[in-house]
Scaffold this motif. Structure first.
Motif, short mmCIF file in Angstrom:
data_model
loop_
_atom_site.label_atom_id
_atom_site.label_comp_id
_atom_site.label_asym_id
_atom_site.label_seq_id
_atom_site.Cartn_x
_atom_site.Cartn_y
_atom_site.Cartn_z
N ALA A 129 25.42 36.84 30.24
CA ALA A 129 26.33 35.76 30.62
C ALA A 129 25.70 34.91 31.72
O ALA A 129 24.63 35.22 32.24
CB ALA A 129 27.66 36.34 31.09
N LYS A 130 26.36 33.82 32.09
CA LYS A 130 25.93 33.01 33.22
C LYS A 130 26.37 33.69 34.51
O LYS A 130 27.51 34.18 34.60
CB LYS A 130 26.50 31.60 33.13
N HIS A 131 25.50 33.69 35.52
CA HIS A 131 25.79 34.44 36.74
C HIS A 131 25.79 33.57 38.00
O HIS A 131 25.77 34.10 39.11
CB HIS A 131 24.75 35.55 36.91
N SER A 132 25.80 32.25 37.83
CA SER A 132 25.88 31.39 39.01
C SER A 132 27.24 31.57 39.68
O SER A 132 28.19 32.09 39.08
CB SER A 132 25.70 29.92 38.61
N LEU A 133 27.33 31.13 40.93
CA LEU A 133 28.62 31.25 41.64
C LEU A 133 29.70 30.46 40.91
O LEU A 133 30.84 30.93 40.77
CB LEU A 133 28.46 30.76 43.08
N ASP A 134 29.35 29.27 40.42
CA ASP A 134 30.33 28.47 39.67
C ASP A 134 30.81 29.22 38.43
O ASP A 134 32.01 29.24 38.12
CB ASP A 134 29.71 27.13 39.26
N ALA A 135 29.86 29.82 37.70
CA ALA A 135 30.23 30.53 36.47
C ALA A 135 31.12 31.73 36.77
O ALA A 135 32.08 32.01 36.04
CB ALA A 135 28.97 30.98 35.74
N LEU A 136 30.85 32.43 37.85
CA LEU A 136 31.66 33.60 38.21
C LEU A 136 33.03 33.18 38.71
O LEU A 136 34.03 33.87 38.44
CB LEU A 136 30.94 34.44 39.26
N CYS A 137 33.12 32.05 39.40
CA CYS A 137 34.43 31.53 39.81
C CYS A 137 35.27 31.22 38.57
O CYS A 137 36.47 31.53 38.52
CB CYS A 137 34.26 30.28 40.67
N THR A 138 34.64 30.62 37.57
CA THR A 138 35.36 30.32 36.32
C THR A 138 35.80 31.60 35.64
O THR A 138 36.94 31.71 35.17
CB THR A 138 34.45 29.50 35.38
N ARG A 139 34.94 32.58 35.58
CA ARG A 139 35.27 33.85 34.92
C ARG A 139 36.48 34.52 35.57
O ARG A 139 37.36 35.05 34.88
CB ARG A 139 34.06 34.79 34.98
N PHE A 140 36.53 34.49 36.90
CA PHE A 140 37.59 35.20 37.61
C PHE A 140 38.75 34.31 38.04
O PHE A 140 39.66 34.77 38.72
CB PHE A 140 37.01 35.91 38.85
N GLY A 141 38.71 33.04 37.63
CA GLY A 141 39.82 32.15 37.96
C GLY A 141 39.90 31.79 39.43
O GLY A 141 40.99 31.55 39.96
N VAL A 142 38.75 31.72 40.10
CA VAL A 142 38.71 31.36 41.51
C VAL A 142 38.63 29.83 41.62
O VAL A 142 37.75 29.21 41.03
CB VAL A 142 37.49 32.01 42.21
N ASP A 143 39.54 29.24 42.38
CA ASP A 143 39.60 27.78 42.52
C ASP A 143 38.42 27.29 43.36
O ASP A 143 38.29 27.63 44.53
CB ASP A 143 40.92 27.39 43.19
N LEU A 159 32.56 33.20 47.38
CA LEU A 159 31.87 34.43 47.03
C LEU A 159 32.66 35.66 47.44
O LEU A 159 32.63 36.69 46.75
CB LEU A 159 30.48 34.47 47.68
N ALA A 160 33.39 35.57 48.54
CA ALA A 160 34.22 36.70 48.97
C ALA A 160 35.24 37.06 47.89
O ALA A 160 35.47 38.23 47.58
CB ALA A 160 34.92 36.38 50.29
N GLN A 161 35.85 36.02 47.28
CA GLN A 161 36.82 36.27 46.21
C GLN A 161 36.14 36.83 44.97
O GLN A 161 36.67 37.75 44.32
CB GLN A 161 37.56 34.97 45.88
N VAL A 162 34.98 36.29 44.65
CA VAL A 162 34.22 36.79 43.49
C VAL A 162 33.81 38.24 43.71
O VAL A 162 33.89 39.07 42.80
CB VAL A 162 33.00 35.89 43.23
N TYR A 163 33.34 38.55 44.91
CA TYR A 163 32.89 39.91 45.22
C TYR A 163 34.02 40.92 45.05
O TYR A 163 33.81 42.01 44.50
CB TYR A 163 32.35 39.95 46.65
#
Length: 236
Positions: A129-143, A159-163
């Protein structure tokens, strides 16, 4: 457990080539929950800002000209991060710049055993999958609507929310404490069990049709033309 999520912005990709740190943002987590405590600072790198780097983070040489050099802020930074684990996305990059700056001002470097790399975690958890911060925000629904350009503090907050999501979500720190209930023996109430109840058994009701019902049923059947049971009679 206390952890620090952080991000940096720089003049380029390699401290070995003379690139310098220009911004750092840190977010404090305790038991995977943001405490609201942050550390943020810009630094005057003492060199020109390449246009390629400025296009990424928007920090111009003019903007940074009146900012403090790293060595005047290092004490406050070290006090904030303490001895906590340090979490970053592609952490080797950020550690490289921080340790270069610490070495330049004669301070001990940060041990890599404290490094937690969310990029490595994401690659292991979501291969292919894509692993950029933007991509992970999208995956986890982080605004990430406020992230117009790269910025160290806002990226650290995202990143704190993604982590937290990468490591099991908010429930990872949820602890259920078993309650110990003390019972006073004198307060116990003994319940007397009553004698079993004997149910009255009623005689079965008669369900056979009456003569009138049988006559009405026969009249109904006689009105059906070519009933199927006549055609099936004798088969079997």
């Amino acid at each position: 457990m206390r952890e620090i999520v952080f991000d940096t912005e720089t003049t380029g990709l390699s401290p070995g080539n003379g690139d310098r740190l220009v911004e750092i943002g840190c977010v404090e987590l305790v038991n995977r929950v943001e405490t609201g405590r942050t550390f943020h600072s810009y630094f005057n790198p003492g060199r020109a800002m390449p246009s390629e780097a400025e296009a990424v983070h928007g920090l111009s040489e003019r903007f940074l000209s009146d900012k403090p050099p790293f060595d005047t802020v290092v004490e406050a930074l070290l006090e904030f991060i303490g001895d906590s684990p340090l979490i970053a996305h592609n952490a080797a990059f950020d550690f490289g710049f921080i340790n270069h700056e610490l070495g330049t001002c004669g301070r001990p470097t940060v041990c890599h055993s404290r490094m937690v790399d969310t990029l490595a975690i994401a690659r292991q958890k979501f291969p292919g999958a894509k692993h950029s911060l933007d991509a992970l925000c999208t995956r986890f629904g982080v605004d990430r609507s406020l992230r117009i350009k790269h910025g160290a503090l806002i990226d650290a907050q995202l990143l704190a929310q993604v982590y937290v999501e990468l490591t099991g979500g908010r429930q990872i720190g949820l602890g259920l404490v078993a309650a110990v209930i003390e019972v006073d023996p004198a307060a116990l109430v003994v319940e007397t069990i009553a004698a079993p109840v004997v149910l009255e058994i009623r005689p079965p009701r008669a369900h056979a049709p009456s003569d009138e019902e049988l006559a009405r049923h026969a009249a109904f059947l006689s009105g059906i033309k070519d009933p199927i049971w006549n055609r099936l009679a004798g088969r079997g």
